[in-house]
Scaffold this motif. Structure first.
Motif, PDB file in Angstrom:
ATOM      1  N   SER A 124      -1.501   7.989   1.207  1.00  0.00           N
ATOM      2  CA  SER A 124      -1.774   9.259   1.458  1.00  0.00           C
ATOM      3  C   SER A 124      -1.395   9.075   3.088  1.00  0.00           C
ATOM      4  O   SER A 124      -1.105   8.404   3.832  1.00  0.00           O
ATOM      5  CB  SER A 124      -3.256   9.624   1.426  1.00  0.00           C
ATOM      6  N   ARG A 125      -1.686  10.268   3.411  1.00  0.00           N
ATOM      7  CA  ARG A 125      -1.191  10.970   4.909  1.00  0.00           C
ATOM      8  C   ARG A 125      -2.247  10.165   5.492  1.00  0.00           C
ATOM      9  O   ARG A 125      -1.910  10.029   6.471  1.00  0.00           O
ATOM     10  CB  ARG A 125      -1.238  12.132   5.074  1.00  0.00           C
ATOM     11  N   THR A 126      -2.998   9.946   5.397  1.00  0.00           N
ATOM     12  CA  THR A 126      -4.196   9.627   6.106  1.00  0.00           C
ATOM     13  C   THR A 126      -4.534   7.772   5.754  1.00  0.00           C
ATOM     14  O   THR A 126      -5.640   7.221   6.444  1.00  0.00           O
ATOM     15  CB  THR A 126      -5.745   9.794   6.119  1.00  0.00           C
TER      16      THR A 126
END
Length: 571
Positions: free
Chosen positions: A92-94
């Protein structure tokens, strides 16, 4: 008064002359796209066979489905899903590990269409006479439009007989497996309305030799069927990784432990992601709309399916169904290539005549039509055998012996026939804007998936060795279907003689035996159920002269060739 040339005209050429020179030619003698046609209603062989084996009750639904598949928007979905291929997102982006695959919306439209016909479950969800034939006909129709979406459909279908033997688990799976809808959400399977099941067998070092697998399953909770295990290892071809769960082969307790089968979901029951790490997606020759991957299991949760140490027999049960789908899918490619070739030849002019009116082209088209008709008849005979196998020893023999032989031969013929159909189109068939290049790229996968040619031929011989009476049953049935035809009788005698050869010699001749068995079966089915003129042409070309690998070598007059082609797809 004389007009002055435009100031910006080179060499003083008048602007009106320049404007006219921009058009150098008109477009003509190009073939329109094949669309707005009904795949079911234009296939007399399929419709007649469906009625004969008890699936006529499904004809109206198949007609509606056939009309839908022939529409331009569905054809555009097929093209888009293969051009705009799946993308892997590992994180994911994080930074959380997500192992998600993004598909073009066209992929989900195709799966929605497949699920609307219950092609992943029809004989189980609607158990009635002819259900296997009905499902086979629908799968055959969709395979003419797009092949990648068939992969998760096939695996889900093949998993159902295995999973039904686990009542506690299957109670929750059943409504989601049988659902006539598609649920694309990436959620735990219990939170979804419809699910897909994949398979995980092949490892780097083993390929078709599943007994070489090294993935290990360690016990976590419980004992015996339904117990929880933690899987550690890898799979080299994991299809399709976006499925909600996979049936996976792993060794019990140690690298040399017995092989067993496990139900491995994408999410654990607590909602956390099961540690199945997708390493990469395969960059494949064809079947590009469908994602295939390499994965690692890092203590992934799996539920034991079947008895301990019986992983190979469990998977073989699945493989038998998937091999039937390989036959259906390749028969669909044969049909699609034939129809595209006929459509092109009936619209394209060359040397002052339509291609379809030229004697040698008529020979090629008629020969392709015979190949397609014979494949369709065999496909439907096998579907009927699968339905009857539990109660009829002859049907069980067809299922065990003829299925791998048909997968061997029909899948290989699809390779050749799609190439020949592309050649009918000429250079226009070689470019990606049309359908022929994709058809050609799709053809090899069915020969390779679930066992390549040699594996299939060896399985034919093993089946005959395990059940020697099967050979006699099948050959007697073919003799009955052929009604004493001399060429078939001679081929049957040749097959019987091969079965009496020493085991090592017979194994070396395995391909010749499997080819002879399929051609004899197709000839007998053509004689029993096909048009007499077409049947005689098939027998004469395939058996009488041991048909070679080139289409267009029929011994027939132009009128016969035209009638054969027109019966295949009405002009």
């Amino acid at each position: 008064m004389t007009a002055l040339p435009a100031a910006d005209s080179p060499a003083g050429i008048p602007a009106d002359v320049l404007a006219g020179s921009a058009q150098t030619h008109t477009v003509f003698n190009q073939v329109p796209d094949l669309a707005h046609y009904n795949l079911f209603e234009t296939d007399a062989t399929l419709r007649t066979a469906l009625d004969r084996v008890g699936g006529g009750w499904h004809a109206e639904t198949l007609s509606t489905f056939g009309a839908r598949l022939g529409q331009p928007d569905v054809q555009a979905w097929a093209a888009d899903a293969n051009r705009l291929t799946p993308e892997l997102h590992t994180h994911s982006r994080t930074g959380e590990r997500i192992d998600q695959i993004a598909f073009h919306p066209a992929w989900h439209e195709l799966l929605t269409l497949l699920r609307s016909q219950q092609l992943q479950s029809l004989p189980f969800a609607q158990p009635r006479a002819g259900a296997w034939a009905a499902r086979t006909a629908g799968y055959f129709l969709q395979s003419q439009i797009e092949s990648g979406s068939l992969c998760p459909t096939t695996m889900t279908f093949a998993s159902i007989p295995v999973l039904r033997k686990e009542p506690a688990l299957f109670r929750d799976l059943e409504p989601r497996l049988y659902a006539a809808g598609h649920d694309a959400r990436d959620l735990p399977w219990r939170e979804k309305t419809a699910i897909l099941i994949g398979m995980g067998m092949t490892e780097k070092q083993g390929g078709s030799d599943v007994r070489a697998n090294t993935t290990v399953a360690m016990p976590v909770r419980g004992e015996g069927r339904g117990a929880e295990y933690a899987l550690t290892g890898h799979k080299w071809f994991f299809s399709a990784p976006m499925c909600d769960a996979h049936l996976v082969v792993a060794r019990m307790g140690a690298a040399d432990g017995p092989l067993s089968c496990f139900f491995v979901p994408r999410f654990r029951d607590d909602g956390s992601k099961n540690p199945i790490l997708i390493q990469r997606l395969k960059d494949k020759l064809g079947n590009r709309s469908n994602a295939s991957s390499e994965v690692e299991f890092r203590g992934a949760t799996g539920i034991l399916i079947g008895e301990e140490g019986r992983g190979i027999p469990t998977i073989i049960e699945m493989a038998t169904s998937t091999r039937l789908d390989c036959v259906i899918g390749s028969a669909g490619l044969l049909r699609a290539g034939l129809v595209q070739a006929l459509h092109h030849a009936r619209h394209r002019m060359a040397f002052g005549r339509l291609l379809a009116d030229q004697p040698l082209m008529r020979n090629v088209l008629a020969d392709l039509a015979l190949e397609s008709e014979a494949a369709t008849l065999l496909m439907m005979a096998l579907a009927n055998a699968f339905e009857q196998a539990d109660d009829d020893p002859l049907a069980a023999a067809w299922k065990r012996v003829v299925t791998p032989a048909a997968k061997f031969w029909i899948c290989k013929r699809a390779l050749e026939a799609t190439g020949e159909a592309m050649e009918v189109w000429g250079g226009n068939g070689y470019v990606e804007e049309g359908p022929m290049a994709r058809l050609y790229r799709e053809a090899p996968v069915n020969s390779i998936w679930e066992g390549s040619g040699n594996i299939m031929c060896l399985d034919v011989l093993r089946a005959l060795q395990r059940n020697p009476e099967d050979g006699a049953r099948i050959l007697q049935d073919l003799a009955r279907l052929a009604n004493g035809h001399a060429a078939v009788r001679a081929e049957l005698a040749s097959l019987q003689a091969m079965l009496r050869e020493p085991a090592e010699h017979l194994e070396a001749s395995g391909r010749r035996f499997a080819q002879g068995l399929v051609l004899t079966a197709q000839a007998a089915l053509m004689l029993a159920h096909g048009d007499p003129e077409s049947a005689e042409q098939f027998v004469a070309s395939r058996l009488g002269r041991q048909h070679g690998r080139v289409f267009g070598t029929l011994d027939a007059d132009s009128g016969t060739l035209l009638r054969i082609a027109n019966r295949a797809w009405p002009a």
